[in-house]
Design a protein around this motif. Structure first.
Motif, PDB file in Angstrom:
ATOM      1  N   TRP A 297      11.037  -9.270 -39.186  1.00 19.69           N
ATOM      2  CA  TRP A 297      12.217  -8.443 -39.895  1.00 19.69           C
ATOM      3  C   TRP A 297      13.158  -9.449 -40.594  1.00 19.69           C
ATOM      4  O   TRP A 297      13.362 -10.664 -40.223  1.00 19.69           O
ATOM      5  CB  TRP A 297      13.214  -7.705 -38.915  1.00 19.69           C
ATOM      6  N   GLU A 298      13.419  -9.268 -41.995  1.00 22.93           N
ATOM      7  CA  GLU A 298      14.446  -9.835 -42.622  1.00 22.93           C
ATOM      8  C   GLU A 298      15.752  -8.883 -42.924  1.00 22.93           C
ATOM      9  O   GLU A 298      15.350  -7.977 -43.561  1.00 22.93           O
ATOM     10  CB  GLU A 298      13.819 -10.672 -43.725  1.00 22.93           C
TER      11      GLU A 298
ATOM     12  N   TRP B 187       3.397  -4.716 -44.972  1.00 26.50           N
ATOM     13  CA  TRP B 187       4.636  -4.303 -45.386  1.00 26.50           C
ATOM     14  C   TRP B 187       4.401  -2.783 -46.115  1.00 26.50           C
ATOM     15  O   TRP B 187       4.058  -2.850 -47.432  1.00 26.50           O
ATOM     16  CB  TRP B 187       5.339  -5.384 -46.326  1.00 26.50           C
ATOM     17  N   CYS B 188       5.321  -1.712 -45.406  1.00 23.77           N
ATOM     18  CA  CYS B 188       5.659  -0.451 -46.266  1.00 23.77           C
ATOM     19  C   CYS B 188       7.124  -0.792 -46.406  1.00 23.77           C
ATOM     20  O   CYS B 188       7.796  -0.646 -45.481  1.00 23.77           O
ATOM     21  CB  CYS B 188       5.248   0.624 -45.496  1.00 23.77           C
TER      22      CYS B 188
ATOM     23  N   PHE C 223       5.872  -6.105 -41.270  1.00 21.53           N
ATOM     24  CA  PHE C 223       7.173  -6.761 -41.642  1.00 21.53           C
ATOM     25  C   PHE C 223       8.216  -5.602 -42.157  1.00 21.53           C
ATOM     26  O   PHE C 223       7.877  -4.356 -42.724  1.00 21.53           O
ATOM     27  CB  PHE C 223       6.800  -7.549 -43.162  1.00 21.53           C
ATOM     28  N   LEU C 224       9.491  -5.775 -41.972  1.00 19.27           N
ATOM     29  CA  LEU C 224      10.389  -4.904 -42.129  1.00 19.27           C
ATOM     30  C   LEU C 224      11.682  -5.546 -42.944  1.00 19.27           C
ATOM     31  O   LEU C 224      11.898  -6.811 -42.597  1.00 19.27           O
ATOM     32  CB  LEU C 224      11.236  -4.475 -40.926  1.00 19.27           C
TER      33      LEU C 224
ATOM     34  N   ARG D  62       7.129 -15.790 -48.615  1.00 22.87           N
ATOM     35  CA  ARG D  62       7.743 -16.349 -47.215  1.00 22.87           C
ATOM     36  C   ARG D  62       6.873 -15.886 -46.109  1.00 22.87           C
ATOM     37  O   ARG D  62       6.715 -16.708 -45.015  1.00 22.87           O
ATOM     38  CB  ARG D  62       9.242 -15.966 -47.296  1.00 22.87           C
ATOM     39  N   HIS D  63       6.734 -14.576 -46.052  1.00 25.11           N
ATOM     40  CA  HIS D  63       5.963 -14.007 -44.887  1.00 25.11           C
ATOM     41  C   HIS D  63       4.468 -13.726 -44.819  1.00 25.11           C
ATOM     42  O   HIS D  63       4.142 -13.001 -44.186  1.00 25.11           O
ATOM     43  CB  HIS D  63       6.944 -12.699 -44.356  1.00 25.11           C
TER      44      HIS D  63
END
Ligand code: WTA
Length: 654
Positions: A108-109, A310-311, A336-337, A356-357
């Motif tokens: 998560w970011e 990632w959605c 990823f969130l 980055r991710h």
């Protein structure tokens, strides 16, 4: 039967002939590698529908294996009726206690830039402790729990903790206003609310707890409010009702067994807009929803072990439920969130995060793609995007220009694009290309998923020939379908299973071309699609007439380059009320306050009266035409008072 609207904005793509076969490298390692393989598996899934689903259900981990597949009592479906399972166990435990223990589950970011991650083992620990806190406040199997949060790991954990206990989650999108939240909590009779102090969006605090406080003044069912401390923003805590989640967790037991659920036990209620002023609480159940989301995620996103998925949807929409939480986690994926806005602090925020991710699968809405186009390719080109391998879209028809831009600038002409058609009611994706097998074309969601039998028909259910527009229906029940509308089975039957005899009625218009591919044309009922968000015209009208200055209102959509559809409200005022620009602003604010900023009208037009038929029905077709083109050419013979339209036109020319 709703009026069938013409989707004028879509005619250009009817002649689309660019076709993009699956890249050879992609197809070589895909789950389904060729068109022939898809065709064979699809045929089998229709010809032996129950056999197919029986087999697919084995992808879940059952406490009791089901022997039954479908029991269909039109319109009530039971799937895998005698099985027992728990979806939290399937989404978390079986990975945490198996080979994926150390695999990243959530990454998560936050908008300000902090990063957090949880492995499956850590997620397993967190979910159990939160479930124990819920238990402490009396939450048991079947109880409803409201969740009003931003995008953060705790929102996902809250959802999974409910599923673990068999409590029915009712997630309300954080962009909804107090009244909308109160209506949804009251309708579902929620016992507990899980929220957070605030969330960050575009550098601002979204004051979730303060909005929830206002909602709670209109709500008597909620006994306990658990507040996740996210931002440290100062909030009011009501003695005896409100508790900090972090404090509660300190003393929470570590272990909490997953409740064995019947296949047909409800998993969640999610409210969506329909053609009346009252949103519908669609009820999804456990096993069928699990099978449907697991399978579609695996095949349509061609998920592999090392993917970072990632959605971009908010957890408050069905896309967030099915393709941020359940689908990917049931598959043991890394999700990823991101908490905030795509253009904060700059318009390249998404692409920075992709690099980055190391995001490999990216799923978003056409409206977001159009925003990226407006912000310019230069912002995108600063980043390599080299880890991306698959792109997706959802929520509205994608215009070919946006599709091509996405293909070129984000996908670097290397990533297949899956245009996925489905609805809150369908639970899982219904029409989409399998990226290793089916050639994609800008503007078509292409072919049905396994076990799904869509058709284009007339109002009376007659098939429409290839190339002609008609109503999109689904001929067979499917596992992830919604089972009912909470508290209103009759409305469920009326809205979905009565319009076209023997079929599920989607509310969408579409055509099927000579290759059997589906081209979606937009809603045929009084539901708007604004930036991929679904809104009922009646909901906005109810909000408007609740204002003291307004006597009558009619809301229609108008094609909008960025948002897909914009909201135009025709409003009649009470005697002695001055139609000032100031009042227009006030009414726009009023709607945002009642429903949420997403429902704010783009334009308000004052009119002495609304055009109606002799039986008193507002002629929306005329208003739509007027809103879109500035004039009315359509047949007005049923109109009660012709001078009303003349008056509206004059106003338009002012
Ligand atoms: C529209 C969102 C064209 C459609 C998952 C549907 C689409 C409504 C697409 C459901 C697509 C969704 N192409 N139109 N790929 N996906 N729609 O319930 O009108 O928020 O009926 O579910 O969005 O919206 P909902």
């Amino acid at each position: 039967m709703p009026e069938v609207q013409q989707a004028q904005s879509f005619t250009s793509s009817l002649r689309e002939d660019r076709s993009f076969p699956p890249p050879a490298e992609f197809a070589a390692r895909a789950h389904i590698r060729s068109r022939a393989e898809y065709d064979a598996m699809y045929r089998r899934s229709i010809e032996d529908n129950e056999g197919f689903w029986r087999e697919q259900a084995r992808e879940l981990d059952w406490f009791t294996e089901p022997t039954q597949v479908l029991e269909w009592n039109d319109p009530v479906a039971k799937w895998f009726g005698d099985g027992r399972l728990n979806l939290c166990h399937n989404a978390v435990d079986r990975h945490a206690l198996g080979s994926r223990a150390g695999k990243m589950a959530l990454l998560w970011e936050g908008e300000p830039g902090e990063v957090r991650s949880l492995t499956y083992l850590e997620l397993y620990a967190e979910v159990q402790r939160v479930a124990n806190v819920l238990k402490r406040y009396g939450v048991r199997k079947g109880d409803r729990v409201a969740i009003y949060m931003g995008v953060c790991p705790e929102a996902v954990i809250a959802v999974l903790a409910c599923a673990r206990l068999g409590a029915v989650h009712n997630v309300v999108f954080g962009g909804f206003a107090a009244q909308a939240l109160a209506d949804r909590m009251n309708d579902a009779q929620c016992k507990v609310l899980i929220t957070q102090d605030s969330s960050f969006r575009r550098g601002q605090d979204v004051l979730l707890k303060a909005i929830a406080d206002e909602a709670l003044t209109r709500c008597t069912c909620v006994e306990t409010v658990l507040v996740h401390r996210r931002s440290g923003h100062d909030v009011h805590m009501q003695e005896g009702r409100d508790r900090w989640l972090q404090d509660e967790l300190k003393s929470a037991e570590a272990q909490c067994a997953a409740e064995p659920m019947e296949s047909e036990d409800p998993l969640f209620i999610l409210y969506t807009s329909g053609t009346t002023g009252k949103p519908k609480g669609l009820v999804h159940t456990t096993a069928g929803y699990g099978v449907g989301t697991l399978l579609t995620t695996k095949y349509i996103f061609d998920l592999h072990e090392e993917d970072v998925y990632w959605c971009t949807a908010d957890v408050g929409w069905i896309t967030g439920h099915s393709y941020v939480i359940y689908g990917p986690l049931l598959n043991g994926a890394t999700v990823f969130l991101y908490e905030g806005a795509p253009n904060w602090p700059d318009v390249d925020r998404f692409w920075q995060m992709v690099d980055r991710h190391k995001v490999s699968i990216f799923y978003t809405a056409p409206t977001a793609i159009r925003a990226f186009m407006k912000w310019g390719a230069d912002a995108v080109r600063k980043h390599t995007l080299s880890t991306l391998r698959l792109l997706g879209t959802v929520g509205e028809p994608i215009n070919p220009e946006a599709w091509m831009w996405y293909h070129r600038e984000i996908g670097h002409e290397r990533c297949p694009i899956v245009d996925t058609w489905w609805q809150t009611e369908t639970g899982s994706i219904m029409i989409a290309p399998l990226p290793g097998a089916v050639s994609t074309k800008p503007g078509t969601a292409t072919l049905p998923f396994f076990g799904v039998e869509p058709a284009i028909v007339t109002k009376s259910g007659e098939p429409v020939p290839a190339g002609h527009g008609g109503l999109l229906v689904i001929r067979k029940p499917w596992p992830a379908m919604a089972r009912t509308i909470f508290g209103d089975p009759e409305r469920y039957k009326q809205a979905y299973w009565s319009e076209v005899p023997g079929c599920y009625f989607t509310g969408d218009g579409a055509r099927q071309d000579e290759h059997g591919e589906f081209w979606l044309m937009g809603r045929v009922d009084d539901v708007l699609n604004v930036s991929g968000h679904r809104l009922g015209t009646m909901e906005i009208e109810s909000a408007l007439v609740a204002h003291r200055a307004v006597t009558e209102a009619a809301v229609v959509g108008r094609p909008d380059e960025m948002k897909g559809e914009g909201i135009i409200a025709f409003v009649s005022l009470g005697d002695h009320v001055e139609p000032t620009p100031g009042l227009k602003d006030e009414l726009k604010k009023h709607v945002a306050k009642e429903i949420g900023a997403l429902a704010r009208p783009d334009d308000i037009r004052f009119t002495p009266a609304l055009p109606k038929t002799r039986s008193g029905k507002i002629m929306r077709r005329l208003l739509r035409e007027l809103a879109a083109t500035g004039e009315v050419k359509g047949d007005t013979t049923t109109l009660e008072d012709f001078s009303v339209v003349a008056g509206l036109k004059e106003k338009d020319e002012e």
